[in-house]
Design a protein around this motif. Sequence first.
Motif, PDB file in Angstrom:
ATOM      1  N   ARG A  17       0.836  -1.206   0.000  1.00 49.77           N
ATOM      2  CA  ARG A  17       0.000   0.000   0.000  1.00 49.77           C
ATOM      3  C   ARG A  17       0.873   1.259   0.000  1.00 49.77           C
ATOM      4  NH1 ARG A  17      -5.348   0.973   2.356  1.00 49.77           N
ATOM      5  NH2 ARG A  17      -5.566   3.199   2.655  1.00 49.77           N
ATOM      6  N   VAL A  20       2.423   1.691  -3.514  1.00 57.94           N
ATOM      7  CA  VAL A  20       1.424   2.161  -4.482  1.00 57.94           C
ATOM      8  C   VAL A  20       1.144   3.646  -4.262  1.00 57.94           C
ATOM      9  CG1 VAL A  20      -0.986   1.950  -5.243  1.00 57.94           C
ATOM     10  CG2 VAL A  20       0.378  -0.104  -4.839  1.00 57.94           C
ATOM     11  N   ARG A  21       1.116   4.064  -3.011  1.00 62.94           N
ATOM     12  CA  ARG A  21       0.843   5.467  -2.686  1.00 62.94           C
ATOM     13  C   ARG A  21       1.999   6.377  -3.079  1.00 62.94           C
ATOM     14  NH1 ARG A  21       1.737   8.550   1.762  1.00 62.94           N
ATOM     15  NH2 ARG A  21       2.456   6.809   3.032  1.00 62.94           N
ATOM     16  N   ASN A 100      -7.131   2.737  -6.735  1.00 60.74           N
ATOM     17  CA  ASN A 100      -6.167   1.714  -6.341  1.00 60.74           C
ATOM     18  C   ASN A 100      -6.927   0.491  -5.848  1.00 60.74           C
ATOM     19  OD1 ASN A 100      -6.623   1.973  -3.350  1.00 60.74           O
ATOM     20  ND2 ASN A 100      -5.963   4.056  -3.822  1.00 60.74           N
ATOM     21  N   SER A 101      -6.220  -0.585  -5.581  1.00 57.68           N
ATOM     22  CA  SER A 101      -6.868  -1.830  -5.158  1.00 57.68           C
ATOM     23  C   SER A 101      -7.284  -1.823  -3.690  1.00 57.68           C
ATOM     24  CB  SER A 101      -5.938  -3.015  -5.419  1.00 57.68           C
ATOM     25  OG  SER A 101      -4.734  -2.867  -4.685  1.00 57.68           O
ATOM     26  N   THR A 109      -2.977   4.856  -8.798  1.00 53.20           N
ATOM     27  CA  THR A 109      -1.957   3.851  -9.087  1.00 53.20           C
ATOM     28  C   THR A 109      -1.234   4.236 -10.369  1.00 53.20           C
ATOM     29  OG1 THR A 109      -3.465   2.198  -8.147  1.00 53.20           O
ATOM     30  CG2 THR A 109      -1.549   1.362  -9.315  1.00 53.20           C
TER      31      THR A 109
END
Length: 158
Positions: A17, A20-21, A100-101, A109
Amino acid sequence: MSAKLPRPAPLSPADFRTVVRLAPLVSIDLIIRNPLGEILLGLRANEPAKGSYFVPGGIVLKHERLREAFTRILKRETNCDGKIEDARLLGAFEHFYEVNSFGDATFGTHYVVLGYEIALDDASALKSDAQHSDLRWWGERDLLASDLVHDNTKAYFR
């Protein structure tokens, strides 16, 4: 002499996480063609690109060589075997998503994607993974004309 690398491993969910951020993800997309020249697309079951048909693909793990990532991603996403030496690099692409997921609206993302095209002569082992609710072969013209196919997938054929 090349250095011995630690074994590749996925990040913990919290670390992933954070990446991705804060950073782009390096990934491989697979443009898989059958003997008729059709392209394999999967209907995405999760974000980003949820609800769109997309080529199979995945991220490269830390300490994972591209050839190993290629083989792992192909097997995981399609249940088929193949080597990067049998593929053709189409180039580097950028994919940007507002989502994002994780379902967190505060960041999107960003992928830096290596697109590889490979021919799959035997699709008897073909099976989708948990990220796709459907696998389907598409003609190039059909996928370019379809609203069901994500624009980032269409970019491989323009």
